[in-house]
Motif scaffolding. Structure first.
Motif, PDB file in Angstrom:
ATOM      1  N   VAL A   1      -0.617  40.178 -58.701  1.00 22.68           N
ATOM      2  CA  VAL A   1      -0.426  41.632 -58.704  1.00 22.68           C
ATOM      3  C   VAL A   1      -1.717  42.324 -59.143  1.00 22.68           C
ATOM      4  N   LEU A   2      -2.331  41.819 -60.198  1.00 20.65           N
ATOM      5  CA  LEU A   2      -3.560  42.442 -60.691  1.00 20.65           C
ATOM      6  C   LEU A   2      -4.688  42.329 -59.669  1.00 20.65           C
ATOM      7  N   GLU A   3      -4.780  41.212 -58.999  1.00 23.41           N
ATOM      8  CA  GLU A   3      -5.823  41.067 -57.978  1.00 23.41           C
ATOM      9  C   GLU A   3      -5.575  41.992 -56.799  1.00 23.41           C
ATOM     10  N   ALA A   4      -4.304  42.216 -56.463  1.00 19.76           N
ATOM     11  CA  ALA A   4      -3.988  43.163 -55.385  1.00 19.76           C
ATOM     12  C   ALA A   4      -4.384  44.578 -55.785  1.00 19.76           C
ATOM     13  N   ILE A   5      -4.101  44.948 -57.029  1.00 18.80           N
ATOM     14  CA  ILE A   5      -4.483  46.271 -57.520  1.00 18.80           C
ATOM     15  C   ILE A   5      -6.000  46.394 -57.565  1.00 18.80           C
ATOM     16  N   ALA A   6      -6.674  45.321 -57.978  1.00 20.14           N
ATOM     17  CA  ALA A   6      -8.135  45.336 -58.043  1.00 20.14           C
ATOM     18  C   ALA A   6      -8.739  45.597 -56.667  1.00 20.14           C
ATOM     19  N   ARG A   7      -8.150  45.027 -55.629  1.00 23.19           N
ATOM     20  CA  ARG A   7      -8.663  45.265 -54.279  1.00 23.19           C
ATOM     21  C   ARG A   7      -8.491  46.730 -53.876  1.00 23.19           C
ATOM     22  N   VAL A   8      -7.349  47.299 -54.221  1.00 24.77           N
ATOM     23  CA  VAL A   8      -7.108  48.711 -53.892  1.00 24.77           C
ATOM     24  C   VAL A   8      -8.086  49.601 -54.649  1.00 24.77           C
ATOM     25  N   LEU A   9      -8.340  49.276 -55.900  1.00 23.94           N
ATOM     26  CA  LEU A   9      -9.252  50.077 -56.721  1.00 23.94           C
ATOM     27  C   LEU A   9     -10.719  49.740 -56.451  1.00 23.94           C
ATOM     28  N   GLN A  10     -10.950  48.805 -55.546  1.00 19.49           N
ATOM     29  CA  GLN A  10     -12.294  48.438 -55.094  1.00 19.49           C
ATOM     30  C   GLN A  10     -13.179  47.966 -56.247  1.00 19.49           C
ATOM     31  N   LEU A  11     -12.594  47.113 -57.082  1.00 19.35           N
ATOM     32  CA  LEU A  11     -13.319  46.572 -58.222  1.00 19.35           C
ATOM     33  C   LEU A  11     -14.190  45.399 -57.787  1.00 19.35           C
ATOM     34  N   ASP A  12     -15.364  45.293 -58.389  1.00 18.61           N
ATOM     35  CA  ASP A  12     -16.207  44.135 -58.099  1.00 18.61           C
ATOM     36  C   ASP A  12     -15.734  42.945 -58.929  1.00 18.61           C
ATOM     37  N   GLU A  13     -16.424  41.826 -58.784  1.00 22.30           N
ATOM     38  CA  GLU A  13     -15.979  40.593 -59.431  1.00 22.30           C
ATOM     39  C   GLU A  13     -15.957  40.712 -60.952  1.00 22.30           C
ATOM     40  N   GLU A  14     -16.987  41.317 -61.521  1.00 23.25           N
ATOM     41  CA  GLU A  14     -17.057  41.470 -62.976  1.00 23.25           C
ATOM     42  C   GLU A  14     -15.928  42.342 -63.493  1.00 23.25           C
ATOM     43  N   THR A  15     -15.664  43.452 -62.805  1.00 25.79           N
ATOM     44  CA  THR A  15     -14.648  44.386 -63.261  1.00 25.79           C
ATOM     45  C   THR A  15     -13.247  43.814 -63.070  1.00 25.79           C
ATOM     46  N   THR A  16     -13.059  43.036 -62.008  1.00 25.26           N
ATOM     47  CA  THR A  16     -11.775  42.366 -61.815  1.00 25.26           C
ATOM     48  C   THR A  16     -11.517  41.370 -62.934  1.00 25.26           C
ATOM     49  N   ALA A  17     -12.550  40.630 -63.330  1.00 25.14           N
ATOM     50  CA  ALA A  17     -12.403  39.682 -64.442  1.00 25.14           C
ATOM     51  C   ALA A  17     -12.028  40.417 -65.721  1.00 25.14           C
ATOM     52  N   TYR A  18     -12.624  41.584 -65.926  1.00 25.48           N
ATOM     53  CA  TYR A  18     -12.289  42.388 -67.105  1.00 25.48           C
ATOM     54  C   TYR A  18     -10.821  42.819 -67.047  1.00 25.48           C
ATOM     55  N   LEU A  19     -10.361  43.271 -65.870  1.00 27.02           N
ATOM     56  CA  LEU A  19      -8.964  43.675 -65.716  1.00 27.02           C
ATOM     57  C   LEU A  19      -8.025  42.518 -66.046  1.00 27.02           C
ATOM     58  N   LEU A  20      -8.308  41.341 -65.529  1.00 29.89           N
ATOM     59  CA  LEU A  20      -7.470  40.184 -65.830  1.00 29.89           C
ATOM     60  C   LEU A  20      -7.494  39.864 -67.326  1.00 29.89           C
ATOM     61  N   GLY A  21      -8.662  40.038 -67.943  1.00 32.23           N
ATOM     62  CA  GLY A  21      -8.788  39.769 -69.370  1.00 32.23           C
ATOM     63  C   GLY A  21      -7.981  40.709 -70.241  1.00 32.23           C
ATOM     64  N   LEU A  22      -7.758  41.928 -69.773  1.00 32.16           N
ATOM     65  CA  LEU A  22      -6.950  42.873 -70.539  1.00 32.16           C
ATOM     66  C   LEU A  22      -5.539  42.343 -70.765  1.00 32.16           C
ATOM     67  N   VAL A  23      -5.009  41.657 -69.773  1.00 34.57           N
ATOM     68  CA  VAL A  23      -3.655  41.112 -69.887  1.00 34.57           C
ATOM     69  C   VAL A  23      -3.664  39.814 -70.662  1.00 34.57           C
TER      70      VAL A  23
END
Length: 278
Positions: free
Chosen positions: A68-90
Motif C-alpha cells: 500500500v505504501l509503495e502504491a501511494i509513493a508512486r502516486v506521490l511521485q516519490l524517489d527512492e530515498e523518499t520512499t524509503a523514508y516513508l516506509l521507515g515512518l511505519v
C-alpha cells in the motif's frame, strides 16, 4: 511543529499537496480549492478506498502494508530515498518511546586525519548538521565551517553565510532535505525538536521547507559561491558516509582540474599556507 504524534499523516499531507493534478494525469475541471491532489484522488490512483486513506492521514491506522505504501509513493511521485523514508515512518512506530538525548557525537581519529590531509575544503557533520571537524581550507571557504557551528543555523540565520551562496534558495532546499534524511524518523528526539522549533520561529523559509518533507541531499551537487576573496567560484560537493561512523557525513568540495575555479581554490589554499607559515 514536528508532527511527532502523527508523522505518517503529516508526511502524506505535505507530499500530496506538492503533486498537481496534471502531474498525476487527472483532468482539471472548474476551480480547485485544494493545493495538489485531493485525498480521494490519491486513494483512487493507489487502488485503495478513500476511507482507508483518510484513516492513514488522520493517524487512525498506523500499520499499512508495504504494498500500500509503495502504491501511494508512486502516486506521490516519490524517489527512492523518499520512499524509503516513508516506509521507515511505519517501521519506526514501535520505537517512539525512545526520547533520550542522543550521546555526544565523536569523530574517529583516522577520519579526522583524512579530512585534515585533503588538499581541498572538507568537513565532517553530525546527525544534526553540527560541524564536528573541518580542515583549514574549509574555514577559508567559509569562516562558519569550524567545529561547534551548525550548518542549519548558519545558512538560514547568518547574513554573511547567506551572502556566500549565489543560489541561496537552492542551497537551503538541499540542506533541509539532507537534515530530514539524516534524522530519519527520530523527529521527536529533544535535539531535533529544539532545532526545528528555533529555526521555524526565526526563519519562515525553513518552516516552509520543513513542511514539504523533502528527503535527500546526500548526493553530489554543484555549489556556486560568491567568495569575498576570490569572487564567484563553482565547486563540486560530494557527501560521503564513512563505513565506521554512519551517523557522520564527510562533505568534500573540489574543482574541475585546470579550470578557473581550480585556480581560485589554489589561491585560497595559498592564503591558508601563508597564515600557517607566518
Amino acid at each position: 511543529m514536528t508532527g511527532a504524534t502523527n508523522p505518517l499523516g503529516e508526511f502524506l499531507r505535505a507530499r500530496r499537496e506538492l503533486v498537481t493534478p496534471e502531474q498525476a494525469g487527472i483532468p482539471v475541471v472548474g476551480v480547485r480549492r485544494v493545493a495538489g491532489l485531493r485525498r480521494e484522488e490519491v486513494a483512487m490512483l493507489s487502488g485503495i478506498s478513500s476511507e482507508y486513506y483518510l484513516r492513514l492521514e488522520q493517524g487512525r491506522y498506523r500499520n499499512p502494508s508495504v504494498q500500500v505504501l509503495e502504491a501511494i509513493a508512486r502516486v506521490l511521485q516519490l524517489d527512492e530515498e523518499t520512499t524509503a523514508y516513508l516506509l521507515g515512518l511505519v517501521v519506526a512506530q514501535p520505537h517512539v518511546a525512545r526520547r533520550r538525548r542522543p550521546a555526544r557525537e565523536t569523530v574517529p581519529g583516522s577520519l579526522r586525519a583524512f579530512v585534515d590531509g585533503l588538499g581541498t575544503p572538507a568537513f565532517i557533520e553530525g546527525r544534526y548538521l553540527d560541524v564536528l571537524a573541518a580542515n583549514p581550507l574549509a574555514a577559508a571557504l567559509s569562516p562558519r565551517l569550524v567545529v561547534g557551528a551548525n550548518r542549519l543555523r548558519d545558512v538560514f540565520l547568518d547574513a554573511e553565510e547567506r551572502a556566500l551562496f549565489v543560489d541561496w534558495e537552492a542551497a537551503t532546499e538541499g540542506l533541509v532535505a539532507s537534515f530530514r534524511q539524516s534524522v530519519g524518523t527520530s523527529i521527536d528526539d529533544p535535539r531535533c525538536v529544539e532545532l526545528v522549533g528555533q529555526l521555524s520561529i526565526a526563519s519562515p523559509r525553513f518552516q516552509r521547507l520543513w513542511g514539504r518533507h523533502d528527503i535527500g541531499g546526500r548526493r553530489g551537487a554543484l555549489m556556486r559561491f560568491d567568495h569575498p576573496v576570490v569572487g564567484e567560484i563553482n565547486l563540486h560537493r560530494e557527501k560521503l558516509v564513512p563505513a565506521e561512523a554512519q551517523n557522520l557525513t564527510v562533505a568534500i568540495y573540489h574543482a574541475d582540474a585546470g579550470s578557473p575555479d581550480a585556480d581560485k581554490l589554489a589561491l585560497l589554499a595559498a592564503s591558508v599556507q601563508a597564515v600557517v607559515g607566518s
